[in-house]
Design an enzyme around this catalytic site. Structure first.
Site, PDB file in Angstrom:
ATOM      1  N   LYS A 262       0.739  -1.268  -0.046  1.00  0.00           N
ATOM      2  CA  LYS A 262      -0.020   0.080   0.012  1.00  0.00           C
ATOM      3  C   LYS A 262       0.827   1.285  -0.097  1.00  0.00           C
ATOM      4  O   LYS A 262       2.054   1.253   0.388  1.00  0.00           O
ATOM      5  CB  LYS A 262      -0.911   0.197   1.248  1.00  0.00           C
ATOM      6  CG  LYS A 262      -0.225  -0.021   2.474  1.00  0.00           C
ATOM      7  CD  LYS A 262      -1.241  -0.509   3.651  1.00  0.00           C
ATOM      8  CE  LYS A 262      -0.274  -0.209   4.947  1.00  0.00           C
ATOM      9  NZ  LYS A 262      -1.179  -0.886   5.999  1.00  0.00           N
TER      10      LYS A 262
ATOM     11  N   TYR B  10      16.178  30.414   8.137  1.00  0.00           N
ATOM     12  CA  TYR B  10      14.794  31.275   8.664  1.00  0.00           C
ATOM     13  C   TYR B  10      14.969  31.260  10.159  1.00  0.00           C
ATOM     14  O   TYR B  10      15.308  30.456  10.919  1.00  0.00           O
ATOM     15  CB  TYR B  10      13.722  30.316   8.229  1.00  0.00           C
ATOM     16  CG  TYR B  10      13.275  30.487   6.563  1.00  0.00           C
ATOM     17  CD1 TYR B  10      13.051  31.798   6.262  1.00  0.00           C
ATOM     18  CD2 TYR B  10      13.355  29.388   6.093  1.00  0.00           C
ATOM     19  CE1 TYR B  10      12.538  31.800   4.728  1.00  0.00           C
ATOM     20  CE2 TYR B  10      12.818  29.628   4.512  1.00  0.00           C
ATOM     21  CZ  TYR B  10      12.552  30.810   4.091  1.00  0.00           C
ATOM     22  OH  TYR B  10      12.341  30.971   3.046  1.00  0.00           O
TER      23      TYR B  10
END
Ligand SMILES: *Cc1c(COP(=O)(O)O)cnc(C)c1O
Length: 347
Positions: free
Chosen positions: A33, A242
Site C-alpha cells: 500500500k 529562517y
C-alpha cells in the site's frame, strides 16, 4: 543534478521478505500500500513475485488497479478498505479481492458483483476497520457459503510484544473464527515476530520488507543522498537560516543541500538530525526549509558533493526518532522529487 537520489535495493526487499517468510511455516504475502511504502509498488511487487510472493495487499481499489497493470494476472490483489461506493468497475476490471468491512459493504459487493470473490476483515479490538463480532455472527454463515477467500484482522500493538492487547486480540480473533475453513490472517510484520500462535494461515508483512522496525534484523533498503549546492564560511556570531535560528559559536563551515520539508524531511528535524559524509556525522544547522537544508560541516577537511541522510549509518527509524515520528512516516513521506535508483531490478 540538484535533486537528491533515493537508492532502493530491491534485492534487500526480497531478502527481508524471505527472512520473514522463514520465520513462519505458512504463506507470506506482501503489503504494498501507499505505493509500496513510498518506494514504488510496481517495482517492489515485481521483484517480490520473483521471490515467490503470490498475494499482495493494498489500501484502496485505485492502488489495486495500478498494481494489476504492473503485475498482470496470476497474482491475488487484496484491498483493505473493502468495496467502497464507486469501486465496482475497478474491482471487476482488475479482479481485485475486497476485504469487506461491514454489512453495508457485503450488500454492495453482492448486489454489484454477484459471485465475485471477497475476503472479510474482522475487528478484534483495534476499532479501526472490520466487522464487529455481532455483525459477523449475523452474516457469517451466508458469507461462508459464497466465494470467501480470507478472514483477517489486524493487531493494534504488535510492535510491543509484552502488550496485553496482543493476547486479547488473539483470543478474540481465535474465537470469532473458530471453525472457519478458509485461510485466516492476523499477523503483519509485528505479528510475524510474535511467533506461530499469531501466524494462522497467512502473514502479511509490510514495513519489515522495507527495512523498518519492528523487524530489527532487516537488511537496510534505502540510501538517500543529497547534493551539496553551496558551501560557505560563517564567523562566530553569524546566524543561519529562517528565523536566524542557529548561531555559530565559532568560525564554522556551512553546506547547503538540495532537499527540504517538501521532500519529506520534516521541519521538526531542524537542528537535530544528522547527515553523513562517509563515516563522519554532520548536524543540521538551523531550520529545514522547503527545498534546502543547512548543515554544519566544520569537521570535514573536504566537503563531498553529496551527504547521506538515510543509509547504513542512519536507518529510517533512527531518522524518525529525531523527528518525533516513526519509520513508516519517514518512508511514505519521501517525496516525488528524488531520483529513484533501483538495484536488483533485472529480470
Ligand atoms: C499496513 C497494514 C499491514 C502491514 O503492516 P506492517 O506493520 O507495515 O507490517 C497489514 N495489515 C493491515 C490491515 C494494514 O493496514
Amino acid at each position: 543534478m540538484a535533486t537528491g537520489t533515493l537508492h532502493i535495493d530491491l534485492d534487500a526487499i526480497a531478502a527481508n521478505w524471505a527472512a520473514l517468510d522463514a520465520k513462519t511455516s505458512v504463506e507470506t504475502a506482501a503489503v504494498v500500500k501507499a505505493d509500496g511504502y513510498g518506494l514504488r509498488a510496481d517495482k517492489v511487487a515485481l521483484r517480490l513475485t520473483r521471490a515467490g510472493v503470490r498475494r499482495f495487499f493494498v489500501a484502496t481499489a485505485e492502488e489495486g488497479i495500478r498494481l494489476r497493470a504492473a503485475l498482470g494476472h496470476g497474482f491475488e490483489i487484496n484491498v483493505f478498505s473493502g468495496h467502497m461506493d464507486g469501486d465496482t468497475p475497478l474491482i471487476r476490471e482488475a479482479g481485485l479481492i475486497p476485504m469487506l468491512n461491514s454489512a453495508e459493504q457485503v450488500t454492495r459487493h453482492r448486489v454489484a458483483l454477484p459471485g465475485a470473490a471477497y475476503g472479510v476483515q474482522l475487528d478484534s479490538g483495534m476499532n479501526r476497520l472490520g466487522m464487529e463480532p455481532a455483525d459477523w455472527a449475523t452474516l457469517r454463515s451466508d458469507l461462508e457459503a459464497g466465494p470467501l477467500t480470507l478472514v483477517m484482522s489486524h493487531l493494534a500493538c504488535a510492535d510491543e510484544p509484552a502488550h496485553p492487547m496482543n493476547p486479547a486480540q488473539l483470543a478474540c480473533f481465535t474465537e470469532m473464527t473458530a471453525g472457519v475453513t478458509v485461510p485466516r490472517s492476523l499477523a503483519a510484520t509485528g505479528g510475524v515476530l510474535l511467533g506461530p500462535d499469531y501466524q494462522f494461515d497467512l502473514c502479511r508483512p509490510g514495513v519489515g520488507l522495507y527495512g523498518g522496525f519492528p523487524f530489527a534484523d532487516a537488511t537496510p533498503v534505502v540510501r538517500l543522498s543529497l547534493p551539496v549546492i553551496q558551501v560557505r564560511d560563517v564567523s562566530a556570531g553569524e546566524t543561519v537560516g529562517y528565523g536566524a535560528g542557529w548561531t555559530a559559536e565559532r568560525k564554522s563551515k556551512i553546506a547547503t543541500l538540495s532537499a527540504g520539508y517538501a521532500d519529506g524531511l520534516i521541519r521538526y528535524m531542524s537542528d537535530k538530525a544528522l547527515l553523513w559524509a562517509g563515516d563522519t556525522p554532520c548536524k543540521l544547522a538551523g531550520r529545514v526549509s522547503m527545498d534546502l537544508l543547512t548543515v554544519d560541516v566544520s569537521t570535514l577537511d573536504e566537503v563531498p558533493d553529496h551527504l547521506d541522510i538515510l543509509g547504513p549509518h542512519q536507518t529510517v527509524d533512527q531518522l524518525a526518532d529525531e523527528a518525533a515520528t516513526i519509520g513508516y512516516e519517514i518512508l511514505t513521506s519521501l517525496g516525488p522529487r528524488y531520483a529513484r535508483r533501483y538495484s536488483g531490478d533485472a529480470a
